[in-house]
Design an enzyme around this catalytic site. Structure first.
Site, mmCIF file in Angstrom:
data_model
loop_
_atom_site.group_PDB
_atom_site.id
_atom_site.type_symbol
_atom_site.label_atom_id
_atom_site.label_comp_id
_atom_site.label_asym_id
_atom_site.label_seq_id
_atom_site.Cartn_x
_atom_site.Cartn_y
_atom_site.Cartn_z
ATOM 1 N N ASP A 312 0.817 -1.221 0.000
ATOM 2 C CA ASP A 312 0.000 0.000 0.000
ATOM 3 C C ASP A 312 0.852 1.272 0.000
ATOM 4 O O ASP A 312 0.338 2.369 -0.216
ATOM 5 C CB ASP A 312 -0.929 0.017 1.219
ATOM 6 C CG ASP A 312 -1.996 -1.058 1.124
ATOM 7 O OD1 ASP A 312 -2.276 -1.533 0.012
ATOM 8 O OD2 ASP A 312 -2.558 -1.429 2.179
ATOM 9 N N LYS A 339 -5.853 -2.570 -7.187
ATOM 10 C CA LYS A 339 -6.189 -1.867 -5.938
ATOM 11 C C LYS A 339 -7.337 -0.893 -6.217
ATOM 12 O O LYS A 339 -8.002 -0.998 -7.235
ATOM 13 C CB LYS A 339 -4.944 -1.154 -5.398
ATOM 14 C CG LYS A 339 -3.832 -2.115 -4.966
ATOM 15 C CD LYS A 339 -4.254 -2.963 -3.795
ATOM 16 C CE LYS A 339 -3.171 -3.930 -3.365
ATOM 17 N NZ LYS A 339 -3.658 -4.897 -2.379
ATOM 18 N N ARG A 343 -2.822 1.391 -9.693
ATOM 19 C CA ARG A 343 -1.833 2.309 -9.096
ATOM 20 C C ARG A 343 -0.531 2.381 -9.883
ATOM 21 O O ARG A 343 0.247 3.316 -9.661
ATOM 22 C CB ARG A 343 -1.582 1.928 -7.625
ATOM 23 C CG ARG A 343 -2.772 2.256 -6.747
ATOM 24 C CD ARG A 343 -2.565 1.913 -5.289
ATOM 25 N NE ARG A 343 -3.727 2.286 -4.505
ATOM 26 C CZ ARG A 343 -3.992 1.839 -3.280
ATOM 27 N NH1 ARG A 343 -3.159 0.992 -2.701
ATOM 28 N NH2 ARG A 343 -5.073 2.238 -2.637
HETATM 29 C C1 S3P Z 1 -5.263 -5.704 3.436
HETATM 30 C C2 S3P Z 1 -4.483 -6.426 2.575
HETATM 31 C C3 S3P Z 1 -3.883 -5.861 1.370
HETATM 32 C C4 S3P Z 1 -3.863 -4.347 1.413
HETATM 33 C C5 S3P Z 1 -5.175 -3.768 1.851
HETATM 34 C C6 S3P Z 1 -5.532 -4.277 3.233
HETATM 35 C C7 S3P Z 1 -5.844 -6.382 4.605
HETATM 36 O O1 S3P Z 1 -4.630 -6.261 0.248
HETATM 37 O O2 S3P Z 1 -3.534 -3.831 0.129
HETATM 38 O O3 S3P Z 1 -5.115 -2.368 1.871
HETATM 39 O O4 S3P Z 1 -6.327 -5.691 5.523
HETATM 40 O O5 S3P Z 1 -5.832 -7.617 4.629
HETATM 41 P P1 S3P Z 1 -4.366 -7.663 -0.513
HETATM 42 O O6 S3P Z 1 -4.681 -8.755 0.401
HETATM 43 O O7 S3P Z 1 -5.307 -7.619 -1.684
HETATM 44 O O8 S3P Z 1 -2.933 -7.615 -0.920
#
Ligand code: S3P
Length: 425
Positions: A312, A339, A343
């Site tokens: 992120d 995302k 991005r």
């Molecule tokens: C998150 C996991 C990540 C992250 C998101 C929050 C989480 O996503 O990018 O902002 O809270 O488990 P991904 O699991 O799709 O990588």
């Protein structure tokens, strides 16, 4: 909102609570027996979406703007929602909640905003179906709206093609209800907040390398949760302090869980002046105060297992790289395309428009740092992390940087602009 060059940023701040931990506190608190008290909950739109969804399933959740109190319904106590569950912009709510809904004795429908309706859900539908779940995409495009008809589930072993905590957590939450053992192996370790919180609610978790295993749970026990400050939000101030002249910023009580601290590793590799103080391991998730100072930086390569630990933060790391000497290569980050916005494209297009030397690749970007940036009009694409990244770029660019859709910061950091302004005095 308009940003202009500043000649220093100084001060101390408290970053709002971690988004990932806040979502999980609502979900586990709702499924627990007894009261869960959450301190430091993130009052951002995404976490409020999670809160409202569980309220719609009959959970009494009170929030006085400070402490969240959840009167848990127990593992089998959720009620059929009277209406569609609206997750807003939140991928975490969608994917984690789906794992829970798959095992409930009722049908539910999930809807979200335009961005959510484009994000891939096959990644959770495939493993949930292997567990016996009845989950479909209403439009047949593997995206939300999702229809979930709860049923009995069986434990599986899932080899996940992506390192995604949302996929892993979805399967583990379904696994709370599934017959037998449920395990997930990832290509690289992703954030482990679900595993840590399971343990504190009394659900044993075994971890071996990149594999996490649980068994069906008997019950979860309500807890007091201290949510650390979100390192993903701190990232904007870390970068701001490093690239703005004459700056020193201390960010207090930031979560430094080793599955989230990739940005610290990268800043050190780039030669940034960054240090920890008041390191604490007292409350479930490790925390520290982080101090950054203006630094001369050099480019580096960011790839492989560090990527899930800073996924992120890549938009603001791209800004950082524009202020480093030499080349920064970001690889293995194709996940950025799915995302809240794409991005890779959004960062490359907008930083190019500001004068940066940056090229998109299939799985990341290449940035040749050292070119002066100039202001322009930036469309946030209603992606909170894009808006915040360009605010920091704008404070270090000639002329005016105008961010359209700047209010989208309310997703993860409603007080972002106030906190930034306080550093300018
Ligand atoms: C998150 C996991 C990540 C992250 C998101 C929050 C989480 O996503 O990018 O902002 O809270 O488990 P991904 O699991 O799709 O990588």
């Amino acid at each position: 909102m308009i940003f202009k060059k500043v000649n220093k940023l100084n001060g101390e701040l408290n970053i709002p609570g971690d988004k990932s931990v806040s979502h999980r506190s609502i979900m586990l608190g709702s499924l627990a027996e007894g009261i869960t008290e959450v301190h430091g909950f993130l009052n951002g739109a995404d976490c409020i979406s999670s809160m409202n969804c569980f309220r719609q399933m009959g959970v009494d959740i009170r929030y006085d703007g400070n402490i969240v109190t959840i009167y848990g319904n127990g593992l089998t106590g959720l009620k059929a929602p009277a209406a569609t569950l609206d997750v807003g912009n939140s991928g975490t709510t969608t994917r984690l909640m789906s794992g829970i809904l798959a095992a409930q004795p009722f049908e539910s429908r999930i809807i979200g905003d335009a961005s959510i309706c484009k994000r891939p859900m096959k990644r959770i539908m495939t493993p949930l179906r292997m567990m016996g779940a009845d989950i479909t995409s209403e439009l047949g495009n593997d995206c939300a709206p999702l229809i979930i008809k709860g049923t009995t589930l069986k434990g599986i072993h899932y080899d996940s093609p992506v390192a995604s905590a949302q996929v892993k957590s979805c399967i583990l939450l379904a696994g709370l209800y599934a017959d037998g053992e449920t395990s997930v192996t990832e290509p690289y370790v992703s954030r482990n907040h679900t595993e840590l919180m399971f343990e504190s609610f009394g659900v044993p978790v075994s971890v071996s390398g990149t594999t996490v295993t649980i068994n069906a749970a008997q019950k979860l026990i309500g807890q007091k949760i201290m949510v650390p400050g979100d390192i993903s939000s701190a990232a904007y101030f870390i970068v701001a302090g490093l690239i703005t002249p004459n700056s020193c910023i201390t960010i207090k009580n930031v979560g430094i869980n080793p599955t989230r601290d990739g940005i610290i590793e990268v800043v050190k590799k780039m030669g940034g002046n960054i240090s920890y103080s008041n390191v604490s391991n007292d409350v479930g998730e490790p925390t520290a105060d982080i101090t950054v100072r203006t630094s001369s930086l050099k480019g580096c390569t960011i790839e492989g297992e560090v990527i899930p630990k800073l996924i992120d933060e890549i938009p603001v790391i791209a800004v950082l790289a524009c202020f480093a000497e030499g080349t920064t290569v970001i690889k293995d980050a194709a996940e950025l395309k799915v995302k809240e916005s794409n991005r890779i494209d959004v960062m490359v297009n907008n930083l190019s428009a500001m004068g940066a030397d940056i090229t998109a690749t299939e799985d990341g970007m290449i940035i040749n740092g050292g070119r002066e940036l100039h202001g322009t009009v930036i469309d946030s694409m209603m992606d909170h992390r894009i808006a915040m990244s360009f605010a920091i770029a704008g404070l270090n660019a000639d002329g005016e940087t105008k961010i359209e859709g700047s209010e989208v910061v309310n997703i993860s950091y409603p007080t972002f602009y106030d906190d930034l302004k306080a550093m300018m005095n």
